[in-house]
Design a protein around this motif. Structure first.
Motif, PDB file in Angstrom:
ATOM      1  N   VAL A 146       0.843  -1.201   0.000  1.00  0.00           N
ATOM      2  CA  VAL A 146       0.000   0.000   0.000  1.00  0.00           C
ATOM      3  C   VAL A 146       0.878   1.250   0.000  1.00  0.00           C
ATOM      4  N   ALA A 147       1.940   1.231   0.781  1.00  0.00           N
ATOM      5  CA  ALA A 147       2.857   2.375   0.825  1.00  0.00           C
ATOM      6  C   ALA A 147       3.506   2.605  -0.538  1.00  0.00           C
ATOM      7  N   LEU A 148       3.902   1.525  -1.205  1.00  0.00           N
ATOM      8  CA  LEU A 148       4.526   1.665  -2.526  1.00  0.00           C
ATOM      9  C   LEU A 148       3.575   2.271  -3.545  1.00  0.00           C
ATOM     10  N   VAL A 149       2.326   1.838  -3.533  1.00  0.00           N
ATOM     11  CA  VAL A 149       1.348   2.422  -4.458  1.00  0.00           C
ATOM     12  C   VAL A 149       1.180   3.905  -4.160  1.00  0.00           C
ATOM     13  N   GLY A 150       1.061   4.249  -2.885  1.00  0.00           N
ATOM     14  CA  GLY A 150       0.913   5.657  -2.513  1.00  0.00           C
ATOM     15  C   GLY A 150       2.119   6.496  -2.897  1.00  0.00           C
ATOM     16  N   LEU A 151       3.310   5.967  -2.678  1.00  0.00           N
ATOM     17  CA  LEU A 151       4.527   6.707  -3.027  1.00  0.00           C
ATOM     18  C   LEU A 151       4.641   6.912  -4.534  1.00  0.00           C
ATOM     19  N   HIS A 152       4.331   5.871  -5.306  1.00  0.00           N
ATOM     20  CA  HIS A 152       4.403   6.010  -6.765  1.00  0.00           C
ATOM     21  C   HIS A 152       3.361   7.007  -7.267  1.00  0.00           C
ATOM     22  N   ARG A 153       2.155   6.933  -6.725  1.00  0.00           N
ATOM     23  CA  ARG A 153       1.113   7.864  -7.151  1.00  0.00           C
ATOM     24  C   ARG A 153       1.447   9.300  -6.754  1.00  0.00           C
ATOM     25  N   SER A 154       2.078   9.485  -5.606  1.00  0.00           N
ATOM     26  CA  SER A 154       2.419  10.836  -5.152  1.00  0.00           C
ATOM     27  C   SER A 154       3.473  11.481  -6.045  1.00  0.00           C
ATOM     28  N   GLN A 155       4.257  10.652  -6.746  1.00  0.00           N
ATOM     29  CA  GLN A 155       5.259  11.189  -7.664  1.00  0.00           C
ATOM     30  C   GLN A 155       4.711  11.351  -9.080  1.00  0.00           C
ATOM     31  N   GLY A 156       3.438  11.078  -9.260  1.00  0.00           N
ATOM     32  CA  GLY A 156       2.826  11.247 -10.572  1.00  0.00           C
ATOM     33  C   GLY A 156       3.013  10.074 -11.514  1.00  0.00           C
ATOM     34  N   HIS A 157       3.557   8.960 -11.018  1.00  0.00           N
ATOM     35  CA  HIS A 157       3.719   7.769 -11.855  1.00  0.00           C
ATOM     36  C   HIS A 157       2.373   7.077 -12.021  1.00  0.00           C
ATOM     37  N   THR A 158       2.196   6.443 -13.155  1.00  0.00           N
ATOM     38  CA  THR A 158       0.976   5.669 -13.353  1.00  0.00           C
ATOM     39  C   THR A 158       1.143   4.302 -12.700  1.00  0.00           C
TER      40      THR A 158
END
Length: 117
Positions: free
Chosen positions: A53-65
């Motif tokens: 869950v943290a990885l998904v949040g971190l990737h989304r926060s950087q604008g990655h799809t």
């Protein structure tokens, strides 16, 4: 931010190792009907959930799809594994079908993560 993502990936892999390692060390016992869910398996599954869950949040926060179907499938498999491990954690002997399901779904989760690009 990249260092945090790498740390989460490392912890995610440690969680997988705990869960899958707990399964693999008891395959012989599973054949005899004496396998049990170990605390390491429960903690590994929980670590996978939290770090995933943290990885998904971190990737989304950087604008990655993020491939939400892939992540949803991995989450669904992990929830089933976590449910089985949690419910059966206090039993002295776990039936081979439930124990084998944990191993199969965990292995499937690893292959989905690695092969699905």
């Amino acid at each position: 931010m990249d260092a945090l993502i790498h740390a989460m990936v490392g912890l995610h892999i440690v969680g997988i190792a705990c869960l899958l390692g707990g399964f693999l060390t008891q395959m012989k016992a599973m054949g005899r009907g004496q396998a049990r869910m170990t605390p390491a398996m429960l903690h590994g599954a929980l670590a996978m959930l939290v770090t995933g869950v943290a990885l998904v949040g971190l990737h989304r926060s950087q604008g990655h799809t993020v491939d939400t179907f892939k992540i949803g499938l991995k989450l669904a498999l992990l929830v089933v594994v976590l449910g089985l491990v949690y419910v059966k954690r206090d039993e002295e002997r776990v039936e081979a079908a439930a124990f084998g399901t944990v191993g199969a779904l965990t292995t499937a989760n690893v292959f989905i993560a690695v092969l699905w690009v």
